[in-house]
Write a protein that holds these residues in place. Sequence first.
Motif, PDB file in Angstrom:
ATOM      1  N   VAL A  84       0.865  -1.171   0.000  1.00  0.00           N
ATOM      2  CA  VAL A  84       0.000   0.000   0.000  1.00  0.00           C
ATOM      3  C   VAL A  84       0.905   1.224   0.000  1.00  0.00           C
ATOM      4  O   VAL A  84       1.607   1.486   0.988  1.00  0.00           O
ATOM      5  CB  VAL A  84      -0.940   0.023   1.220  1.00  0.00           C
ATOM      6  CG1 VAL A  84      -1.809   1.277   1.206  1.00  0.00           C
ATOM      7  CG2 VAL A  84      -1.798  -1.234   1.277  1.00  0.00           C
ATOM      8  N   ARG A  85       0.931   1.927  -1.130  1.00  0.00           N
ATOM      9  CA  ARG A  85       1.782   3.112  -1.294  1.00  0.00           C
ATOM     10  C   ARG A  85       3.233   2.836  -0.917  1.00  0.00           C
ATOM     11  O   ARG A  85       3.845   3.565  -0.160  1.00  0.00           O
ATOM     12  CB  ARG A  85       1.225   4.286  -0.539  1.00  0.00           C
ATOM     13  CG  ARG A  85      -0.138   4.696  -1.056  1.00  0.00           C
ATOM     14  CD  ARG A  85      -0.340   6.139  -0.959  1.00  0.00           C
ATOM     15  NE  ARG A  85      -1.597   6.448  -1.642  1.00  0.00           N
ATOM     16  CZ  ARG A  85      -2.116   7.625  -1.673  1.00  0.00           C
ATOM     17  NH1 ARG A  85      -1.507   8.617  -1.082  1.00  0.00           N
ATOM     18  NH2 ARG A  85      -3.243   7.833  -2.303  1.00  0.00           N
ATOM     19  N   THR A 106       1.349  -6.074   9.927  1.00  0.00           N
ATOM     20  CA  THR A 106       2.671  -5.628  10.326  1.00  0.00           C
ATOM     21  C   THR A 106       3.429  -5.134   9.100  1.00  0.00           C
ATOM     22  O   THR A 106       3.576  -5.861   8.121  1.00  0.00           O
ATOM     23  CB  THR A 106       3.451  -6.768  10.998  1.00  0.00           C
ATOM     24  OG1 THR A 106       2.677  -7.295  12.082  1.00  0.00           O
ATOM     25  CG2 THR A 106       4.785  -6.274  11.535  1.00  0.00           C
ATOM     26  N   ALA A 107       3.890  -3.888   9.160  1.00  0.00           N
ATOM     27  CA  ALA A 107       4.687  -3.311   8.078  1.00  0.00           C
ATOM     28  C   ALA A 107       6.111  -3.808   8.231  1.00  0.00           C
ATOM     29  O   ALA A 107       6.774  -3.518   9.225  1.00  0.00           O
ATOM     30  CB  ALA A 107       4.644  -1.790   8.128  1.00  0.00           C
ATOM     31  N   ARG A 136       2.423   7.651   4.298  1.00  0.00           N
ATOM     32  CA  ARG A 136       3.241   8.869   4.176  1.00  0.00           C
ATOM     33  C   ARG A 136       4.091   9.113   5.424  1.00  0.00           C
ATOM     34  O   ARG A 136       5.309   9.280   5.317  1.00  0.00           O
ATOM     35  CB  ARG A 136       2.364  10.076   3.871  1.00  0.00           C
ATOM     36  CG  ARG A 136       3.182  11.353   3.692  1.00  0.00           C
ATOM     37  CD  ARG A 136       2.308  12.483   3.294  1.00  0.00           C
ATOM     38  NE  ARG A 136       1.646  12.097   2.056  1.00  0.00           N
ATOM     39  CZ  ARG A 136       1.423  12.902   1.055  1.00  0.00           C
ATOM     40  NH1 ARG A 136       1.780  14.147   1.136  1.00  0.00           N
ATOM     41  NH2 ARG A 136       0.820  12.483  -0.027  1.00  0.00           N
ATOM     42  N   PRO A 137       3.506   9.151   6.638  1.00  0.00           N
ATOM     43  CA  PRO A 137       4.368   9.379   7.799  1.00  0.00           C
ATOM     44  C   PRO A 137       5.361   8.240   8.041  1.00  0.00           C
ATOM     45  O   PRO A 137       6.485   8.483   8.495  1.00  0.00           O
ATOM     46  CB  PRO A 137       3.400   9.531   8.970  1.00  0.00           C
ATOM     47  CG  PRO A 137       2.107   8.979   8.512  1.00  0.00           C
ATOM     48  CD  PRO A 137       2.089   9.119   7.026  1.00  0.00           C
ATOM     49  N   MET A 138       4.990   7.027   7.707  1.00  0.00           N
ATOM     50  CA  MET A 138       5.918   5.917   7.898  1.00  0.00           C
ATOM     51  C   MET A 138       7.120   6.051   6.978  1.00  0.00           C
ATOM     52  O   MET A 138       8.259   5.876   7.406  1.00  0.00           O
ATOM     53  CB  MET A 138       5.205   4.581   7.687  1.00  0.00           C
ATOM     54  CG  MET A 138       4.251   4.258   8.828  1.00  0.00           C
ATOM     55  SD  MET A 138       3.316   2.748   8.583  1.00  0.00           S
ATOM     56  CE  MET A 138       4.605   1.537   8.503  1.00  0.00           C
ATOM     57  N   LYS A 139       6.889   6.391   5.717  1.00  0.00           N
ATOM     58  CA  LYS A 139       7.997   6.549   4.783  1.00  0.00           C
ATOM     59  C   LYS A 139       8.844   7.771   5.135  1.00  0.00           C
ATOM     60  O   LYS A 139      10.050   7.773   4.922  1.00  0.00           O
ATOM     61  CB  LYS A 139       7.481   6.637   3.349  1.00  0.00           C
ATOM     62  CG  LYS A 139       6.934   5.311   2.846  1.00  0.00           C
ATOM     63  CD  LYS A 139       6.577   5.335   1.388  1.00  0.00           C
ATOM     64  CE  LYS A 139       5.532   6.356   1.081  1.00  0.00           C
ATOM     65  NZ  LYS A 139       5.030   6.328  -0.285  1.00  0.00           N
TER      66      LYS A 139
END
Length: 149
Positions: A84-85, A106-107, A136-139
């Motif tokens: 996802v993105r 889990t990413a 977005r915030p994770m990346k």
Amino acid sequence: MLALLLTAALSGCSALPGGSDDLPDLSEEEAAACARLVDALPDPLAGEELTGSDDRTASWGGIELTCGVEEPEAYDEFAACIQVRRVGWFVPDSELEDLTGDATATALTTTPYVALHVPGELRGAGVDLMLTQLARPMKAELEAGDPCR
């Protein structure tokens, strides 16, 4: 189709540890990244208002995000990953069977790993939207890890 896949994939899992005291230790860099992530998280998330957070966790009602989790036991070299993105999320195959239960994704393409727990009764809030909003915030705040296998 993505919404249906994610709704099915994110069902039937056990809850995350009961707070950040139960989490594995992190390096200073990982702990700082988790704190930055928590500060950057969306509010609301898929229409659910943020109800609490600390340096490694955040909750939107019953939805819980935890930064700095271990790789899931069910993950192996043959496991599928939902992208996802450009964030790869793992959901155990066993969770695809129960469409009414809780779910944890889990990413595994970020360092440290991040888990999102969604109670069964909130699955319909838009799990695909949740994962999209978290990308977005994770990346931005976490280091890119290995690609999904």
